[in-house]
Design a protein around this motif. Structure first.
Motif, PDB file in Angstrom:
ATOM      1  N   ALA A  42      -7.660  -2.996  -4.866  1.00  0.00           N
ATOM      2  CA  ALA A  42      -8.903  -3.640  -4.440  1.00  0.00           C
ATOM      3  C   ALA A  42      -8.952  -5.093  -4.885  1.00  0.00           C
ATOM      4  N   ARG A  43      -8.351  -5.392  -6.040  1.00  0.00           N
ATOM      5  CA  ARG A  43      -8.326  -6.779  -6.528  1.00  0.00           C
ATOM      6  C   ARG A  43      -7.522  -7.684  -5.607  1.00  0.00           C
ATOM      7  N   ILE A  44      -6.528  -7.127  -4.912  1.00  0.00           N
ATOM      8  CA  ILE A  44      -5.742  -7.950  -3.979  1.00  0.00           C
ATOM      9  C   ILE A  44      -6.641  -8.497  -2.878  1.00  0.00           C
ATOM     10  N   TYR A  45      -7.527  -7.639  -2.351  1.00  0.00           N
ATOM     11  CA  TYR A  45      -8.432  -8.090  -1.294  1.00  0.00           C
ATOM     12  C   TYR A  45      -9.304  -9.252  -1.779  1.00  0.00           C
ATOM     13  N   VAL A  46      -9.777  -9.128  -3.008  1.00  0.00           N
ATOM     14  CA  VAL A  46     -10.632 -10.182  -3.561  1.00  0.00           C
ATOM     15  C   VAL A  46      -9.834 -11.457  -3.785  1.00  0.00           C
ATOM     16  N   ALA A  47      -8.643 -11.324  -4.380  1.00  0.00           N
ATOM     17  CA  ALA A  47      -7.817 -12.498  -4.690  1.00  0.00           C
ATOM     18  C   ALA A  47      -7.455 -13.286  -3.445  1.00  0.00           C
ATOM     19  N   LYS A  48      -7.148 -12.579  -2.365  1.00  0.00           N
ATOM     20  CA  LYS A  48      -6.700 -13.231  -1.136  1.00  0.00           C
ATOM     21  C   LYS A  48      -7.836 -13.551  -0.168  1.00  0.00           C
ATOM     22  N   ALA A  49      -9.039 -13.036  -0.454  1.00  0.00           N
ATOM     23  CA  ALA A  49     -10.136 -13.061   0.523  1.00  0.00           C
ATOM     24  C   ALA A  49      -9.666 -12.384   1.810  1.00  0.00           C
ATOM     25  N   ARG A  50      -9.025 -11.225   1.633  1.00  0.00           N
ATOM     26  CA  ARG A  50      -8.430 -10.482   2.746  1.00  0.00           C
ATOM     27  C   ARG A  50      -9.481  -9.582   3.384  1.00  0.00           C
ATOM     28  N   PRO A  51      -9.568  -9.549   4.705  1.00  0.00           N
ATOM     29  CA  PRO A  51     -10.513  -8.640   5.366  1.00  0.00           C
ATOM     30  C   PRO A  51     -10.269  -7.195   4.949  1.00  0.00           C
ATOM     31  N   LEU A  52     -11.334  -6.448   4.712  1.00  0.00           N
ATOM     32  CA  LEU A  52     -11.208  -5.097   4.183  1.00  0.00           C
ATOM     33  C   LEU A  52     -10.625  -4.110   5.187  1.00  0.00           C
ATOM     34  N   ASP A  53     -10.583  -4.485   6.459  1.00  0.00           N
ATOM     35  CA  ASP A  53     -10.034  -3.571   7.459  1.00  0.00           C
ATOM     36  C   ASP A  53      -8.538  -3.782   7.686  1.00  0.00           C
ATOM     37  N   ARG A  54      -7.923  -4.641   6.880  1.00  0.00           N
ATOM     38  CA  ARG A  54      -6.481  -4.887   7.013  1.00  0.00           C
ATOM     39  C   ARG A  54      -5.742  -4.132   5.910  1.00  0.00           C
ATOM     40  N   ALA A  55      -4.997  -3.116   6.306  1.00  0.00           N
ATOM     41  CA  ALA A  55      -4.236  -2.320   5.340  1.00  0.00           C
ATOM     42  C   ALA A  55      -3.210  -3.181   4.626  1.00  0.00           C
ATOM     43  N   ILE A  56      -2.789  -2.733   3.450  1.00  0.00           N
ATOM     44  CA  ILE A  56      -1.791  -3.459   2.673  1.00  0.00           C
ATOM     45  C   ILE A  56      -0.473  -2.690   2.719  1.00  0.00           C
ATOM     46  N   PRO A  57       0.626  -3.338   3.114  1.00  0.00           N
ATOM     47  CA  PRO A  57       1.919  -2.650   3.163  1.00  0.00           C
ATOM     48  C   PRO A  57       2.376  -2.229   1.769  1.00  0.00           C
ATOM     49  N   VAL A  58       3.338  -1.325   1.751  1.00  0.00           N
ATOM     50  CA  VAL A  58       3.892  -0.826   0.491  1.00  0.00           C
ATOM     51  C   VAL A  58       5.388  -1.113   0.451  1.00  0.00           C
ATOM     52  N   LEU A  59       5.835  -1.715  -0.649  1.00  0.00           N
ATOM     53  CA  LEU A  59       7.259  -1.916  -0.882  1.00  0.00           C
ATOM     54  C   LEU A  59       7.785  -0.787  -1.757  1.00  0.00           C
ATOM     55  N   VAL A  60       8.964  -0.285  -1.424  1.00  0.00           N
ATOM     56  CA  VAL A  60       9.561   0.821  -2.173  1.00  0.00           C
ATOM     57  C   VAL A  60      10.905   0.390  -2.737  1.00  0.00           C
ATOM     58  N   SER A  61      11.313   1.091  -3.797  1.00  0.00           N
ATOM     59  CA  SER A  61      12.579   0.755  -4.442  1.00  0.00           C
ATOM     60  C   SER A  61      13.743   1.583  -3.910  1.00  0.00           C
ATOM     61  N   ASP A  62      13.428   2.700  -3.222  1.00  0.00           N
ATOM     62  CA  ASP A  62      14.499   3.519  -2.650  1.00  0.00           C
ATOM     63  C   ASP A  62      13.926   4.337  -1.508  1.00  0.00           C
ATOM     64  N   ILE A  63      14.808   4.781  -0.629  1.00  0.00           N
ATOM     65  CA  ILE A  63      14.377   5.458   0.594  1.00  0.00           C
ATOM     66  C   ILE A  63      13.752   6.818   0.300  1.00  0.00           C
ATOM     67  N   ALA A  64      14.048   7.399  -0.867  1.00  0.00           N
ATOM     68  CA  ALA A  64      13.471   8.689  -1.232  1.00  0.00           C
ATOM     69  C   ALA A  64      11.956   8.620  -1.365  1.00  0.00           C
ATOM     70  N   GLN A  65      11.400   7.426  -1.582  1.00  0.00           N
ATOM     71  CA  GLN A  65       9.949   7.277  -1.711  1.00  0.00           C
ATOM     72  C   GLN A  65       9.222   7.604  -0.409  1.00  0.00           C
ATOM     73  N   VAL A  66       9.920   7.539   0.716  1.00  0.00           N
ATOM     74  CA  VAL A  66       9.270   7.728   2.014  1.00  0.00           C
ATOM     75  C   VAL A  66       8.614   9.104   2.102  1.00  0.00           C
ATOM     76  N   THR A  67       9.287  10.138   1.625  1.00  0.00           N
ATOM     77  CA  THR A  67       8.717  11.482   1.718  1.00  0.00           C
ATOM     78  C   THR A  67       7.502  11.647   0.814  1.00  0.00           C
ATOM     79  N   ARG A  68       7.392  10.845  -0.228  1.00  0.00           N
ATOM     80  CA  ARG A  68       6.224  10.902  -1.124  1.00  0.00           C
ATOM     81  C   ARG A  68       5.025  10.187  -0.522  1.00  0.00           C
TER      82      ARG A  68
END
Length: 211
Positions: free
Chosen positions: A52-78
């Motif tokens: 939630a702090r990211i939205y405030v820091a960037k003044a990002r619209p609340l209806d814009r989802a935030i992407p997720v970065l992963v360290s390995d492909i196994a995270q996809v199933t989680r």
């Protein structure tokens, strides 16, 4: 800048910086680090208060989802639901790299990440500093460009500091971002690939459909 507290800027070359960045993320902090495209501002996916702090820091619209970065492909199933073998093959072909793939989100992901859309954009960056920090933070972090919403992407630690230094807890300086162009974003819909944003990967190089 007078009177404002700005985040420390520490070198990516120091292993202690990587450990500190991961610790801050796990504790609910905001960290800026370099990726293979541009600098990103990150929060743990397991800390909706931090996301939630990211939205405030960037003044990002609340209806814009935030992407997720992963360290390995196994995270996809989680993090997702309904990943087919063909989607797994697509990810294996382009990750690590500058391709973000929007998939159905796992039920446990907070609304601060998905913006209520029921989907999540995932990417594994091709950058050793980013991968080390993400792995240390638990394998997945909500990450978007380290700039004020609508302004130019940060391509260096100094640009990120100027844009968001007052709103984050640490900036990891890995030199100029090697890509400087955001990732290409696609969605998989009924076995077809739909391009949502043109970026570092030429969309013509991507398959139109998945087997």
């Amino acid at each position: 800048m007078s009177g404002e507290r700005y985040a420390p800027v520490l070198p990516a070359s120091d292993p202690a910086t990587i450990r500190r960045a991961a610790e801050l993320l796990r504790a609910g902090g905001l960290v800026v680090f370099p990726t293979d495209t541009v600098y990103g501002i990150a929060a743990s996916v397991e800390r909706p208060d931090a996301v939630a702090r990211i939205y405030v820091a960037k003044a990002r619209p609340l209806d814009r989802a935030i992407p997720v970065l992963v360290s390995d492909i196994a995270q996809v199933t989680r993090l997702t639901r309904g990943v087919t073998p063909s989607i797994s093959r697509l990810l294996a072909a382009y990750w690590p790299g500058a391709l973000t793939v929007v998939l159905r989100a796992a039920d446990w992901l907070p609304v601060e990440v998905t913006a209520g859309a029921g989907t999540v954009g995932l990417r594994m960056p091709d950058h050793p500093t980013a991968l080390a920090i993400i792995a240390g933070a638990g394998g997945a972090v909500a990450t978007t460009s380290a700039n004020r919403s609508g302004q130019a992407d940060a391509r260096s630690a100094s640009e990120a500091l100027a844009a968001l230094g007052h709103a984050v807890d640490l900036i990891v300086d890995g030199g100029p971002s090697p890509g400087g162009v955001p990732s290409t974003v696609i969605a998989i819909e009924d076995g077809r690939v739909r391009v949502l944003r043109r970026g570092a990967i030429d969309p013509s190089a991507l398959p139109e459909t998945l087997d």
